[in-house]
Design a protein around this motif. Structure first.
Motif, PDB file in Angstrom:
ATOM      1  N   LEU A  49       0.856  -1.360   0.154  1.00  0.00           N
ATOM      2  CA  LEU A  49      -0.064  -0.151  -0.057  1.00  0.00           C
ATOM      3  C   LEU A  49       1.107   1.173  -0.010  1.00  0.00           C
ATOM      4  N   LYS A  50       2.090   0.998   0.037  1.00  0.00           N
ATOM      5  CA  LYS A  50       3.117   2.292   0.063  1.00  0.00           C
ATOM      6  C   LYS A  50       2.784   3.212   1.303  1.00  0.00           C
ATOM      7  N   ILE A  51       2.538   2.616   2.365  1.00  0.00           N
ATOM      8  CA  ILE A  51       2.280   3.554   3.739  1.00  0.00           C
ATOM      9  C   ILE A  51       3.395   3.129   4.732  1.00  0.00           C
ATOM     10  N   LEU A  95      -5.878   0.625  10.464  1.00  0.00           N
ATOM     11  CA  LEU A  95      -4.626   1.768  10.233  1.00  0.00           C
ATOM     12  C   LEU A  95      -4.551   2.076   8.814  1.00  0.00           C
ATOM     13  N   ALA A  96      -4.529   0.756   8.108  1.00  0.00           N
ATOM     14  CA  ALA A  96      -4.379   0.926   6.789  1.00  0.00           C
ATOM     15  C   ALA A  96      -5.442   1.405   5.884  1.00  0.00           C
ATOM     16  N   GLY A  97      -6.615   0.988   6.521  1.00  0.00           N
ATOM     17  CA  GLY A  97      -8.008   1.363   5.937  1.00  0.00           C
ATOM     18  C   GLY A  97      -8.040   2.902   6.232  1.00  0.00           C
ATOM     19  N   MET A  98      -7.673   3.205   7.501  1.00  0.00           N
ATOM     20  CA  MET A  98      -7.996   4.824   7.986  1.00  0.00           C
ATOM     21  C   MET A  98      -7.218   5.680   7.213  1.00  0.00           C
ATOM     22  N   THR A  99      -5.939   5.026   6.730  1.00  0.00           N
ATOM     23  CA  THR A  99      -5.117   5.919   5.909  1.00  0.00           C
ATOM     24  C   THR A  99      -5.619   6.087   4.446  1.00  0.00           C
ATOM     25  N   SER A 100      -6.191   5.280   3.988  1.00  0.00           N
ATOM     26  CA  SER A 100      -6.833   5.205   3.070  1.00  0.00           C
ATOM     27  C   SER A 100      -8.201   6.056   2.539  1.00  0.00           C
TER      28      SER A 100
END
Length: 314
Positions: A49-51, A95-100
């Motif tokens: 996801l490049k996060i 956290l990945a979802g919220m970043t998206s």
């Protein structure tokens, strides 16, 4: 009366342990968390996801959260099967979802902090993907946080790529307003120093009038700090960002039971020797106390004793 501002810098298990204790005291907490992890679930999400890797941030959010134990358990739940899901923890995925959704990792952390009723602020050291590299004593190089301790060679220095990541403005403000800045406990080269390699963070710490203390690890870490004394830990920090940074070092004085030291020795870990004279030559106050908690064959810092000692410095 205004609460004292405590800024804690680090990553890994050590930081989470300390914060669980610290949140029970009447202080304002800001946790600055390393984002150099590239192993396990965090590494996979980071690559795909490049996060920034969410793992250390997730653990800190949970440590500072004020929610039902079941919600905490849910956040830390790791899937053991499922195509693509296996190995991921639910908190990392959230956290990945919220970043998206928010389009920004730090903003995602902020939103999840609200959901988890976090006591204090959790700030990633950088809001972008960074890679940790190490130059080893023999002149060779290793890339990636998880690969560094596996090289089996002495670490000369670690460095970031990109070399000048931007910290959040909030991080710099928290450091400027801090009454106490705490480094550690945690892996020296892979959890603590990476935060200090963000140039603006180390610059603000140096200028700060806060009392600055380093919590020394109880045991050496194989592949990372083999044979290190307490002063060697401090010297490694100074080698990366310059001298005269710390006012004090907090060390454990409690005797380690033979069965524990024997078990750690099998893994190549030894008790960190506290070389007081050398530390005093470095103009660092040595504060010793019984700080251990015995957790299922593991040595941990006792969160409450550690926090009590830190709060008494304010």
């Amino acid at each position: 009366m205004k609460k004292a501002n405590v800024v804690v810098i680090g990553g890994g298990t050590g930081l989470s342990v300390l914060l669980r204790g610290l949140k029970t005291f009447p202080v304002d907490i800001t946790a600055i968390v390393t984002v150099a992890d590239d192993g396990g679930s965090s590494g996979r999400l980071r690559k795909e996801l490049k996060i920034p890797p969410p793992g250390d941030v997730r653990n800190v959010l949970v440590a500072l959260s004020e929610v039902e134990p079941l919600v905490e358990e849910l956040f830390q739940h790791r899937f053991s099967n499922g195509n693509g899901l296996s190995g991921h923890s639910l908190g990392n995925l959230l956290l990945a979802g919220m970043t998206s959704i928010t389009g920004d990792f730090a903003r995602g952390v902020q939103e999840l902090s609200r959901v988890l009723n976090v006591k204090g602020k959790v700030l990633p050291a950088a809001n972008q993907e960074i890679v940790l590299h190490a130059e080893l004593a023999d002149g060779s190089y290793v890339e990636g946080e998880s690969s560094i301790p596996l090289s089996g060679k002495k670490i000369k220095r670690v460095f970031l790529e990109p070399s000048n990541p931007q910290p959040l403005q909030e991080t710099l403000i928290a450091l400027e307003e801090a009454d106490l800045i705490v480094l550690g406990p945690g892996s020296l080269f892979t959890s603590i120093i990476p935060n200090l390699l963000v140039p603006q963070i180390s610059q603000v710490i140096k200028k700060s009038n806060a009392w600055k203390v380093y919590i020394c690890n109880v045991m050496t870490q194989p592949g990372e700090t083999d044979g290190f004394t307490a002063a060697d830990h401090v010297q490694a920090i100074y080698n990366h960002i310059g001298d005269k940074l710390l006012h004090a070092i907090l060390v454990n004085e409690q005797k380690i039971p033979f069965s524990y030291s024997q078990r750690y020795a099998k893994e190549g870990a030894r008790e960190v020797i506290v070389d007081r004279d050398r530390l005093m030559d470095m103009e660092i106050e040595v504060i010793g106390d019984s700080l251990l908690y015995f957790d299922n064959h593991l040595l941990r810092h006792d969160a409450l004793k550690l926090s009590q000692r830190l709060v008494s410095m304010l």
